[in-house]
Design a protein around this motif. Structure first.
Motif, short mmCIF file in Angstrom:
data_model
loop_
_atom_site.label_atom_id
_atom_site.label_comp_id
_atom_site.label_asym_id
_atom_site.label_seq_id
_atom_site.Cartn_x
_atom_site.Cartn_y
_atom_site.Cartn_z
N ALA A 9 5.86 16.24 2.64
CA ALA A 9 5.51 16.08 4.05
C ALA A 9 4.00 16.19 4.19
N SER A 10 3.37 15.08 4.58
CA SER A 10 1.92 15.08 4.69
C SER A 10 1.47 13.90 5.55
N THR A 11 0.49 14.19 6.41
CA THR A 11 -0.03 13.11 7.26
C THR A 11 -1.38 12.61 6.73
N ALA A 12 -1.69 13.00 5.49
CA ALA A 12 -3.01 12.65 4.94
C ALA A 12 -3.15 11.17 4.60
N SER A 13 -2.03 10.43 4.51
CA SER A 13 -2.11 9.01 4.17
C SER A 13 -1.69 8.15 5.36
N LEU A 14 -2.10 6.90 5.30
CA LEU A 14 -1.61 5.93 6.28
C LEU A 14 -0.15 5.61 5.97
N ARG A 15 0.48 4.93 6.91
CA ARG A 15 1.84 4.50 6.67
C ARG A 15 1.84 3.47 5.52
N GLY A 16 2.81 3.58 4.64
CA GLY A 16 2.92 2.63 3.54
C GLY A 16 3.17 1.22 4.05
N ARG A 50 0.86 -1.19 0.00
CA ARG A 50 0.00 0.00 0.00
C ARG A 50 0.89 1.24 0.00
N LYS A 51 0.55 2.18 -0.87
CA LYS A 51 1.29 3.46 -0.88
C LYS A 51 0.97 4.23 0.39
N GLY A 52 1.97 4.94 0.91
CA GLY A 52 1.72 5.75 2.09
C GLY A 52 2.98 6.41 2.59
N THR A 53 2.92 6.84 3.84
CA THR A 53 4.06 7.57 4.38
C THR A 53 5.20 6.61 4.70
N SER A 54 6.37 7.19 4.96
CA SER A 54 7.61 6.43 5.18
C SER A 54 7.91 5.53 3.99
N GLN A 55 7.63 6.05 2.81
CA GLN A 55 7.79 5.26 1.59
C GLN A 55 8.17 6.16 0.41
N LEU A 56 8.90 5.56 -0.52
CA LEU A 56 9.13 6.23 -1.80
C LEU A 56 7.91 5.90 -2.66
N GLY A 102 3.98 22.08 0.70
CA GLY A 102 4.44 20.92 1.46
C GLY A 102 5.41 20.02 0.72
N LEU A 103 5.86 20.47 -0.45
CA LEU A 103 6.77 19.66 -1.26
C LEU A 103 8.10 20.41 -1.42
N PHE A 104 9.19 19.71 -1.18
CA PHE A 104 10.53 20.30 -1.35
C PHE A 104 11.27 19.55 -2.44
N ARG A 105 11.91 20.26 -3.35
CA ARG A 105 12.76 19.62 -4.34
C ARG A 105 14.22 19.87 -4.00
N LEU A 106 14.98 18.77 -3.95
CA LEU A 106 16.41 18.86 -3.68
C LEU A 106 17.17 18.30 -4.86
N LEU A 140 9.73 11.13 -1.93
CA LEU A 140 9.76 10.51 -0.61
C LEU A 140 8.59 11.06 0.19
N HIS A 141 7.69 10.17 0.59
CA HIS A 141 6.50 10.63 1.32
C HIS A 141 6.75 10.42 2.82
N GLU A 142 6.80 11.56 3.53
CA GLU A 142 7.11 11.52 4.96
C GLU A 142 5.96 12.12 5.75
N THR A 143 5.86 11.78 7.02
CA THR A 143 4.89 12.49 7.87
C THR A 143 5.48 13.84 8.28
N LYS A 144 6.77 13.85 8.59
CA LYS A 144 7.46 15.11 8.90
C LYS A 144 8.61 15.25 7.93
N GLY A 145 8.72 16.40 7.29
CA GLY A 145 9.76 16.56 6.29
C GLY A 145 11.13 16.88 6.88
N GLU A 146 11.11 17.61 7.99
CA GLU A 146 12.34 18.23 8.46
C GLU A 146 13.50 17.27 8.75
N PRO A 147 13.27 16.17 9.48
CA PRO A 147 14.43 15.31 9.75
C PRO A 147 15.06 14.74 8.47
#
Ligand code: ZN
Length: 314
Positions: A204-211, A73-79, A185-189, A159-166
């Protein structure tokens, strides 16, 4: 400062059937099948590598086709999305081609002034084609696709994260990336010389469940480093930062270290050498099943356990 990271090296994902995977990536998307080998930790599963003519870092997509494993399932903590770079004028061609093979895609969208198409592979893996005119790479010229329209290599990964900063702190610190754009809420590096193949988008978004890992999800993303020396240098820094980095593993075509970034996504840093011509001639890449030396004595039984695959009809 020594350059320790150049950009993306490869993305490795889990898949279902091997033949469907080959048809999609080598057939429909027109990537070169660079290497047909096995999962070194599970020799009853293929490891398929796709990319440009030589398997340049920044073009390499790899899969473990596990057959019948459940979908993830797609979600956070996942590419969540792997984006390939295509020339701007080819976008119409790609929409026709996806239609031809009955692959549903969203209407073209814009991100940081670039138009992209979003769709899924047969297992649900998130894929994008990003149209741009800044990519000077040639891609694989010998597929059924006109070289003017061929995929050039990776554009970026999301990279879909719940918190972007770390994650941003790690990428802009030890991993030598710079932020080149941000918004909503999107950063390009980017790393190294910049441009397609070096971009990482952090959402960085908490709108999805964890992948959830399974077929159609990315297992890890690898970043490119020039040599064993630069790899050891960054390994030392990662260890000092408490990131739990592994010892160097010999992956035959590159040397690898792995660690989890703070958001939970598995990162790898892979050396550019030795590359895919270490065990096959450059014009024969991907043509036979390659095994690392320690598995050669078991070749007959390994081959018998794998589904035969062949690219036909593209
Ligand atoms: Zn890898």
């Amino acid at each position: 400062m020594t350059r320790l990271i150049n950009g993306l090296h490869h993305v490795t994902a889990l898949a279902g059937g091997a033949q469907k995977n080959l048809n999609f990536y080598a057939g429909i998307l027109g990537l070169r099948l660079l290497k047909k080998t096995i999962n070194f930790d599970a020799p009853d599963v293929y490891h398929l590598y796709y990319g440009d003519e030589t398997g340049s870092p920044g073009s390499i997509m790899t899969f473990f086709p596990y057959g019948t494993i459940p979908r993830g399932r797609k979600g956070t903590s996942q590419l969540t999305y792997t984006a390939f770079s295509v020339p701007t004028e080819s976008l119409g061609f790609w929409m026709d081609r996806l239609n031809k093979y009955s692959i549903a895609f969203d209407k073209p969208q814009k991100r940081f002034n670039e138009t992209y198409l979003r769709f899924e592979d047969p297992d649900g893996l998130g894929i994008e084609l990003v149209a741009n005119d800044e990519d000077t790479r040639t891609g694989w010229q010998d597929s059924s696709i006109d070289p003017d329209k061929a995929i050039r290599g990776f554009h970026s990964v999301t990279l879909h994260e719940t918190k972007g900063e770390p994650t941003l702190n790690l990428l802009t610190g030890l991993m030598q990336h710079t932020v080149v754009a941000d918004g909503e809420g999107l950063f390009r590096l980017q790393a190294g010389n910049g441009g397609p193949g070096t971009y990482v988008d952090v959402l960085a978004s908490t709108a999805s469940l964890r992948g959830q890992q399974g077929a159609g999800t990315v297992h890890h993303v690898a970043f490119s480093t020039d040599s064993d020396e630069t790899q050891l240098e960054i390994r030392g820094q990662l260890e000092e930062a408490g990131l739990g980095v592994t010892p160097v593993a010999d992956r035959n075509y590159f040397h690898s270290i792995y660690f989890r970034e703070p958001g939970g996504i598995l990162f790898e840093i892979a050396t550019n050498p030795p590359g895919f011509a270490i065990d096959e001639k450059p014009d024969e890449l991907g043509s036979r099943l390659m095994l690392p030396g320690w598995y050669e004595p078991r070749r007959a039984s390994i081959e018998a356990g794998l589904e035969p695959i062949e690219l036909k009809g593209f």
